[in-house]
Design an enzyme around this catalytic site. Structure first.
Site, short mmCIF file in Angstrom:
data_model
loop_
_atom_site.label_atom_id
_atom_site.label_comp_id
_atom_site.label_asym_id
_atom_site.label_seq_id
_atom_site.Cartn_x
_atom_site.Cartn_y
_atom_site.Cartn_z
N CYS A 60 45.89 20.11 11.47
CA CYS A 60 46.34 18.73 11.54
C CYS A 60 45.16 17.78 11.29
CB CYS A 60 46.97 18.44 12.90
SG CYS A 60 48.63 19.15 13.07
N HIS A 70 46.95 12.64 14.26
CA HIS A 70 46.92 12.38 15.71
C HIS A 70 45.53 11.96 16.17
CE1 HIS A 70 44.85 16.16 16.93
NE2 HIS A 70 45.52 16.72 15.94
#
Length: 520
Positions: free
Chosen positions: A440, A421
């Site tokens: 992440c 992301h």
């Protein structure tokens, strides 16, 4: 084989091999030993070049059987018996070596180690042996006893060069108080010069060192002056270690210069081992993130098409090592707040002023998912006594400049709930060590990545993507073809000439593997 401890684990491969041959010998043709037998013994004799221990594949019994065969004379029964014994011994020796060479000495699948969950290497060693004996065709270079990945071959070259440097005396240790800036004069400069420009070329200083040895006596600069040539070598060394190329020798640069040569040799060997765990061949198109390098690469047709910096997980929230397939690009995503953050950071504020807190944070509470999600009045929730079991809603941050996921996220559905992301904190990409996330992977150029991934979709070019992001409404775009994604952990790699690059063991995986591999 069942009675021989070093062969016992390979018995299943031998049974498959001989079953496929209806019990016929593999290593003999008309009572003559095939040439591949001598090649195998030669390869095993050089196993150290691959970071393997030749003692694990003791060939003395095979050699004795072959010597006895040469002396057997006209005794047909004895010859047939020795041929059968030698054939099985050669097969067992091959499988013992090939299991380590092609599957790994410390394969996490064999050890039930959950730290490495990349798609498994599905090598069938019985088929590989048939290829070596020229009884079947294969796209893999088994017949040459060769590695499967060029990256492995590059590391092997680096290992050879580092060992040559070690045999020539290694490299000197610089004093712990060393601090050198370009143009400085110091007795320590002579040591630094010998470390980077003197002696066997180990790939540590690329253009500065010729292919062979560069004797110290040939260096014309004054021995104690930190001159431009040596500064260039230091900057090159810093680049090779992922450090900022300042040319200043102190702190981290000094510590990396003083890493013992045996530690670097071991680091190369451990990363050669990891290449044995990876699939025999990657797909033509795939995305790879090397966690310790903080870098993402996209490959198209086997060639690098795109690369960018990434941010990975902190030590306590390490990014997992696994593989999966990317399915969606999400523009203007919501960020779903983990309950741990609600519990440890937001609870007091939500108890005191639910609606005001959410308004300030640009958040909302919803029931349901996707298009069916409906907004819930936060004042109807008892935030003080809330538990994961009783919280039946989702707390999420709306798309926009404050959103923790930035403007784009890339989803490859997995049990780890890990994805790529964007981030609103772009300043962190300028850091050389970028392990800041909760697990992440944050990417430096998300719009560029999204544009590339959607390049074959005529409805989505960069302008359309940016216009959609500007609408601040979450939009899922399905990829036309799922893209394989690999999150791997490689702390050493090398160029085609054996020039090595090293990175820190940020999660301690090297340390853990060394205990298994070297018994340290």
């Amino acid at each position: 084989m069942a009675a021989e401890p070093r062969f016992k684990a390979q018995e299943r491969w031998a049974r498959k091999f001989y079953r496929e041959r209806q019990g016929r010998l593999g290593w003999f043709r008309g009572h003559e030993l095939v040439p591949q037998a001598a090649t195998l013994l030669t390869v095993i004799g050089k196993a150290k070049d691959d970071g393997l221990d030749p003692k694990r594949y003791d060939t003395s019994k095979v050699s004795k059987l072959l010597a006895d065969l040469n002396k057997v004379g006209q005794d047909t029964a004895r010859r047939n018996q020795l041929e059968r014994q030698a054939d099985v011994a050669l097969s067992g020796t091959y499988f013992a070596w090939a299991s380590d060479y092609y599957r790994g000495v410390a394969n996490p699948r064999d050890r039930k180690d959950d730290s490495w969950k990349v798609k498994r290497n599905k090598i069938k060693l019985d088929r590989a042996l048939l290829t070596i004996l020229k009884e079947r065709e294969s796209t893999y270079p088994y017949y040459d006893f060769a590695p499967l990945h060029p990256e492995y071959a590059n590391l092997k070259k680096a290992l050879t060069l580092l060992r040559a440097r070690q045999e020539a005396g290694g490299w000197p240790t610089l004093p712990a108080t060393t601090k050198l800036a370009p143009g400085a004069t110091s007795p320590t400069v002579a040591l630094l010069r010998r470390r980077l420009l003197g002696g066997e070329n180990t790939g540590q200083s690329p253009a500065a060192v010729a292919a062979g040895a560069t004797p110290v006596t040939n260096i014309v600069a004054p021995a104690d002056v930190y001159d431009p040539r040596l500064v260039a070598a230091v900057k090159s060394f810093q680049n090779d270690l992922g450090l900022r190329p300042t040319g200043i020798v102190s702190g981290t640069t000094l510590a990396e210069l003083n890493v013992p040569i045996q530690a670097r040799i071991n680091q190369v060997i451990l990363n050669m081992e990891r290449w044995r765990w990876l699939p025999k061949k990657f797909e033509p198109d795939y995305l790879l993130v090397n966690i310790p390098e903080y870098r993402l690469r996209v490959f198209e047709g086997g060639k690098q098409a795109l690369t960018m910096r990434v941010i990975v997980g902190k030590t306590l929230t390490a990014t997992p090592i696994f593989s999966d397939k990317m399915e969606y690009v999400v523009l203007s995503p919501y960020w779903n707040v983990p309950f741990s953050i609600i519990d440890h950071e937001l609870r007091p504020k939500l108890v005191a002023d639910p609606q005001g807190t959410l308004d300030r944070l640009d958040m909302e509470v919803v029931k349901g998912y996707g298009r069916k999600a409906t907004v819930i009045d936060p004042t109807t929730i008892d935030w003080a006594t809330l538990t994961p079991e009783t919280f039946k809603y989702t707390l999420r941050r709306r798309p926009g400049p404050k959103n923790d996921l930035g403007e784009v996220k890339f989803i490859f559905p997995n049990s780890n709930d890990i994805y790529l992301h964007d981030t609103p904190h772009n300043e962190l990409f300028s850091e050389t060590k970028r392990n800041f996330s909760h697990g992440c992977v944050r990417v430096a150029e998300p719009v560029q990545l999204a544009t590339y991934l959607l390049r074959n979709n005529p409805n989505w070019d960069q302008t359309t993507i940016q216009d959609t992001i500007a609408e601040r409404k979450e939009k899922y775009v399905t990829l036309k073809e799922k893209l394989p994604v690999y999150l791997v952990y490689l702390t050493a790699w090398a160029d085609a000439d054996g020039h090595p690059h090293f990175r820190d063991d940020i999660y301690g995986h090297d340390k853990a593997l060394a205990k298994e591999y070297f018994g340290e």
